[in-house]
Design a protein around this motif. Structure first.
Motif, PDB file in Angstrom:
ATOM      1  N   ALA A 112      31.344 -81.882 -70.107  1.00 14.21           N
ATOM      2  CA  ALA A 112      31.225 -80.390 -70.308  1.00 14.21           C
ATOM      3  C   ALA A 112      29.727 -80.162 -69.658  1.00 14.21           C
ATOM      4  O   ALA A 112      29.478 -79.228 -68.980  1.00 14.21           O
ATOM      5  N   ASP A 113      28.768 -80.984 -70.367  1.00 15.73           N
ATOM      6  CA  ASP A 113      27.402 -80.438 -69.991  1.00 15.73           C
ATOM      7  C   ASP A 113      27.032 -81.014 -68.312  1.00 15.73           C
ATOM      8  O   ASP A 113      26.424 -80.214 -67.768  1.00 15.73           O
ATOM      9  N   HIS A 116      28.309 -78.178 -66.278  1.00 23.18           N
ATOM     10  CA  HIS A 116      27.521 -77.104 -66.571  1.00 23.18           C
ATOM     11  C   HIS A 116      26.260 -77.134 -65.468  1.00 23.18           C
ATOM     12  O   HIS A 116      26.059 -76.404 -64.544  1.00 23.18           O
ATOM     13  N   ASP A 117      25.805 -78.559 -65.555  1.00 20.86           N
ATOM     14  CA  ASP A 117      24.661 -78.872 -64.464  1.00 20.86           C
ATOM     15  C   ASP A 117      25.092 -78.645 -62.966  1.00 20.86           C
ATOM     16  O   ASP A 117      24.285 -78.084 -62.200  1.00 20.86           O
ATOM     17  N   ARG A 120      25.591 -74.913 -62.115  1.00 17.68           N
ATOM     18  CA  ARG A 120      24.342 -74.218 -62.270  1.00 17.68           C
ATOM     19  C   ARG A 120      23.659 -74.346 -60.835  1.00 17.68           C
ATOM     20  O   ARG A 120      22.660 -73.461 -60.636  1.00 17.68           O
ATOM     21  N   ALA A 127      26.678 -69.313 -67.605  1.00 16.22           N
ATOM     22  CA  ALA A 127      26.336 -69.438 -69.026  1.00 16.22           C
ATOM     23  C   ALA A 127      27.400 -70.597 -69.138  1.00 16.22           C
ATOM     24  O   ALA A 127      28.152 -71.130 -68.644  1.00 16.22           O
ATOM     25  N   LYS A 128      26.821 -71.099 -70.414  1.00 16.22           N
ATOM     26  CA  LYS A 128      27.833 -72.523 -70.892  1.00 16.22           C
ATOM     27  C   LYS A 128      29.152 -72.161 -71.083  1.00 16.22           C
ATOM     28  O   LYS A 128      30.019 -72.621 -70.604  1.00 16.22           O
ATOM     29  N   ALA A 129      29.634 -70.882 -71.614  1.00 17.36           N
ATOM     30  CA  ALA A 129      30.700 -70.739 -71.947  1.00 17.36           C
ATOM     31  C   ALA A 129      31.615 -70.560 -70.570  1.00 17.36           C
ATOM     32  O   ALA A 129      32.905 -71.060 -70.483  1.00 17.36           O
ATOM     33  N   ALA A 131      30.735 -71.807 -67.792  1.00 18.55           N
ATOM     34  CA  ALA A 131      30.899 -73.079 -67.008  1.00 18.55           C
ATOM     35  C   ALA A 131      31.923 -74.017 -67.763  1.00 18.55           C
ATOM     36  O   ALA A 131      32.524 -74.497 -66.938  1.00 18.55           O
ATOM     37  N   HIS A 132      32.336 -73.561 -69.112  1.00 14.83           N
ATOM     38  CA  HIS A 132      33.355 -74.563 -69.734  1.00 14.83           C
ATOM     39  C   HIS A 132      34.744 -74.032 -69.103  1.00 14.83           C
ATOM     40  O   HIS A 132      35.462 -74.965 -68.899  1.00 14.83           O
TER      41      HIS A 132
END
Lengths: 292, 277, 272
Positions: A112-113, A116-117, A120, A127-129, A131-132
């Protein structure tokens, strides 16, 4: 005919070593239309992987590399761009899939991270959510059913085939115009490799992504590419639509390659020279000879 | 060979290293011919010329009993080099063998040898050397013993790590399948692949051994007077700073030249031999 | 019929114990006739590498027996057993010691097994190199001066140097370019005929297997699920998994596509 997505013209590359200059690419030309799947076929040392690296803008900043010729991406000359501008293209307008999926994912971050990268890079404010959710949607597209489990996992907790799918999903997450695939799936088992290629083919068709497919495996190329280039020792030797080249390979090197592949239907291993002066014969262009 | 010269030519610092080390080695070997006052390496007293700043014929000045500093530095190099060579000649074979055995054999051998190595590595080097010197007499021989005791574990660790990687290589499997003896696999197959890293480290360590030996002497635990030693010279002169600056500056510079020179060569060797450690 | 050169009887190998135990190979039995090329085919985790390691004596089976020419091989093998069964590995970059010359690498096999008089061994090394299609003067070279194909030829010469009768070929051509692969495969074929060698050919590449093996054993998750003549396995495989394996191979000719489609159709019929 529309403008090519990628247009390589008379590209030369040499490396300056301790014992002088070694020429690796002797002026190759290649073009890919938007949405087209083009294969670059060659053996080790043919220059196919360095070509991919130049397109990605990775070799330009290497002090020992001397590059001449033009690489036009969507009409813009990569050689005239700053290394910052080239960097901005990677992961957004063009992306890449590597041979070994497990080692190309960072082992210490959750999927997931890493998604996100990736997202981005195209939209720094994501936002993280968000992106998820976006990642879950893309993973569903690569036929990963339990997207939540995969997103919360680390790469080593997933199988090679699963990691390859994650890599494909990440590579396509920012809707790139060009995808560079360097021997994808070679490190995987045949059954997984076959599924991966089918999946990749379907996705790039759906997303209308142009693909530069780098491979040594003629069978894989035949199944994946619309058009192909055969490269031998830094020179293009044959190019044309995949069906045409396979039906009627004309360059001595292409013929040797095809004859050397063992067939599933048997027929033994043919006697073929590893090298021959004939392999230096000029380029055979199936399209130039049969204009449509 | 061509590659070696090309790397050297492309890197002026490695050439500087070569020049500095050559300077140190030539001074040490030909000390008797180079030193203007060979007798000053011993217990000579010349009160007429004591504590003189640099002037002809004392180009580095004289010490508190009137001995020529330049001559003493040259003889000190001889002792430093001998010390470095002896320490490495003992520490390297021990460390390399332990590393090879632990890395290749694994199991209990690995466990015992590497825990022993860890114990030595966990003691600060100077403390270990000082305690050994404290128990024994502070002589040159004991100094070497002390430095050797703290040096071998680094080689054991280095070679152990390389061996663990090499053990997985196909050529080791091939030799085992052929039926080669363990001794052959360890010393003829794996050891040659450890050598680039070991040689590089040895060159770097020549500098560090000289530095450590000087530190011990500085603390009064190494080479004893009247034998000239760079560390003791710096220590002796330190009280007279800044007025009699030459007493510390020249021996200090001499240490710097030797350590710096060996380090530069070590870095160049790393490139030439392709050692990655 | 003569006794098989190699016989595996109910061979199993388990790594670890208790709940964490991994059953890498589960009760596998087969015979290998002298002069035969038996392919062991499977994907990662199929147990084919574990099986190869047991045949080579790198570790013994947990249960079961491996017999060479009727003699059951002990856990700690004698030199003569090692001499009889040799190995060609996948990666020629790693299988030759970069710090030893080609000559020294080949010489080791002769020295260990006392083959030839010491004075003659240099000449034997030269002859071995020529037998695999390299000039005798390659003995002086370092592995780094050789191409991948040439290194693999040296690795083959090393297996021959032991005068082995059984050679375990562990993916011997999968790291090579296709033109080089064809030549190395032809060399292996020729050597088998000339020296009467027996091959255990471990691979995942069914196109290669089709053209070099006499028989094929298909492995899945540690079990041998099928064994038979190459012809039979390709024309009428009895197992769905075998059909799936064959249908996944990327191919280049129409005939091959037809074969794949035929097998794929069968697979769909089998599916519940």
């Amino acid at each position: 005919m529309s403008a090519p997505m990628l247009d390589i013209r008379d590209l030369h590359l040499s490396f300056k070593g301790h014992t002088g200059l070694t020429e690796v690419l002797h002026g190759i030309s290649l073009h890919i239309q938007p949405g087209e799947r083009v294969a670059l076929v060659g053996e080790s040392g043919s220059g196919k992987s360095v070509t991919a690296r130049i397109v990605l803008g990775l070799l330009q900043d290497l002090p020992s590399a001397r590059i001449t010729g033009q690489v036009l991406f969507d009409g813009r000359d990569l050689e005239l761009m700053s290394s910052r501008a080239r960097h901005a293209l990677r992961g957004t307008a063009m992306s890449m899939i590597f041979q070994d999926p497990t080692s190309s994912l960072n082992p210490v971050f959750r999927i997931a991270d890493q998604f996100h990268d990736v997202l981005r890079r195209a939209d720094p404010s994501v936002a993280k959510a968000a992106a998820h959710d976006r990642a879950a949607a893309i993973l569903a597209e690569v036929s990963i059913r339990d997207a939540q489990r995969v997103l919360n996992a680390y790469p080593f907790q997933l199988s090679g085939g699963m990691n390859q799918r994650v890599m494909i999903a990440m590579a396509l997450a920012n809707e790139p115009a060009l995808l560079i695939a360097d021997e994808p799936g070679t490190a995987l088992d045949v059954t997984v490799q076959a599924q991966t290629l089918q999946l990749m083919r379907r996705l790039v068709e759906d997303h209308h992504t142009a693909v530069l497919f780098i491979s040594h495996n003629l069978g894989v190329v035949r199944e994946f590419a619309d058009r192909l280039y055969v490269i031998y020792k830094g020179r293009m030797v044959e190019q044309g639509p995949t069906d045409a080249v396979f039906a009627d390979p004309r360059h001595p090197y292409t013929r040797a390659l095809m004859a050397a592949v063992p067939h599933l239907t048997g027929g033994g291993i043919p006697e073929i020279a590893e090298a021959s002066p004939d392999f230096a014969a000029p380029l055979v262009d199936h399209e130039a000879e049969a204009p449509s | 060979m061509r590659r070696t010269f090309a790397i050297l030519a492309a890197n002026p610092l490695s050439l500087l290293g070569l020049v500095l080390v050559a300077l140190v080695v030539i001074s040490a070997v030909f000390a008797d011919f180079i030193a203007p006052f060979p007798a000053h390496r011993g217990a000579v007293v010349d009160f007429a010329n004591f504590n003189q700043p640099p002037q002809w014929p004392y180009i580095f000045g004289t010490d508190l009993v009137g001995r020529d500093l330049f001559s003493r530095i040259i003889y000190a190099y001889r002792i430093s080099l001998v010390l470095g060579i002896v320490v490495l000649a003992i520490a390297v074979p021990i460390g390399v063998t332990i590393g090879l055995l632990a890395g290749y054999l694994g199991g209990w051998t690995e466990y015992l040898l590497m825990r022993l190595t860890d114990v030595f590595l966990s003691i600060p080097p100077l403390v270990l050397a000082m305690s050994i010197m404290g128990v024994l007499e502070p002589t040159l021989t004991n100094g070497m013993l002390a430095v050797t005791a703290m040096w071998w574990p680094w080689y054991a660790r280095l070679v152990y790590n390389i061996t663990r990687g090499e053990r997985e290589e196909g050529y080791v499997l091939a030799a085992e399948v052929i039926g080669a003896s363990r001794g052959h696999v360890i010393f003829r197959e794996i050891l040659p692949n450890c050598m680039p890293a070991v040689i590089t480290k040895m060159t770097l360590d020549m500098g560090f051994v000289i530095l450590i030996a000087s530190s011990l002497s500085f603390l009064g635990l190494g080479v004893q007077p009247p034998t000239p030693d760079l560390g003791s010279m710096v220590a002796a002169g330190a009280t007279y700073l800044p007025d009699s600056w030459w007493l510390t500056v020249f021996p200090g510079l001499a240490i710097l030249v030797a350590v710096f020179g060996f380090n530069l060569i070590g870095d160049a060797l790393r490139d030439i031999l392709g050692a990655d450690q | 019929m003569t006794a098989p050169i190699l016989r595996l009887s109910d061979v199993s190998r388990t790594f670890g114990t208790g709940d964490g135990a991994v059953h890498a190979v589960r009760s596998v039995s087969f015979d290998v006739a002298a002069g035969e090329c038996l392919a062991i085919v499977g994907e990662s985790g199929s147990g084919k590498s574990t099986l190869a390691n047991m045949i080579l004596g790198i570790y013994p089976p947990t249960t079961g027996e491996i017999a060479l020419e009727g003699t059951v091989l002990p856990a700690r093998r004698a030199l003569a057993h090692r001499q009889a069964i040799q190995l060609v590995q996948q990666n020629p970059l790693s299988s030759l010691n970069p710090k030893r010359s080609i000559g020294a690498t080949l010489r080791l096999a002769l020295d260990v097994h006392g083959i030839g008089a010491p004075a003659d061994r240099a000449a034997i090394v030269g002859a071995l190199l020529e037998e695999v299609g390299l000039a005798a003067e390659y003995a002086r070279r370092a592995p780094a001066a050789l191409s991948g194909g040439q290194r693999q030829r040296v690795a083959i010469a090393r297996a021959l140097a032991c005068q082995s009768r059984v050679v375990v070929l562990d993916e011997p051509t999968s790291a090579l370019d296709v033109l080089v692969q064809a030549r190395v495969l032809r060399l292996l074929d020729a050597l088998r005929a000339e020296r009467g060698l027996t091959y255990i050919f471990i691979t995942h590449d069914l196109s290669v297997v089709r053209n070099i093996a006499d028989r094929i054993a298909v492995f899945e998750k540690g079990r041998m699920i099928e064994i038979g003549d190459t012809e039979t396995i390709f024309s009428a495989p009895s197992q769905t998994y075998t059909r799936r394996l064959i249908s996944a191979v990327p191919v280049i000719t129409g005939d091959e596509l037809a074969l794949r489609d035929k097998l794929a159709a069968h697979t769909k019929e089998d599916a519940p």
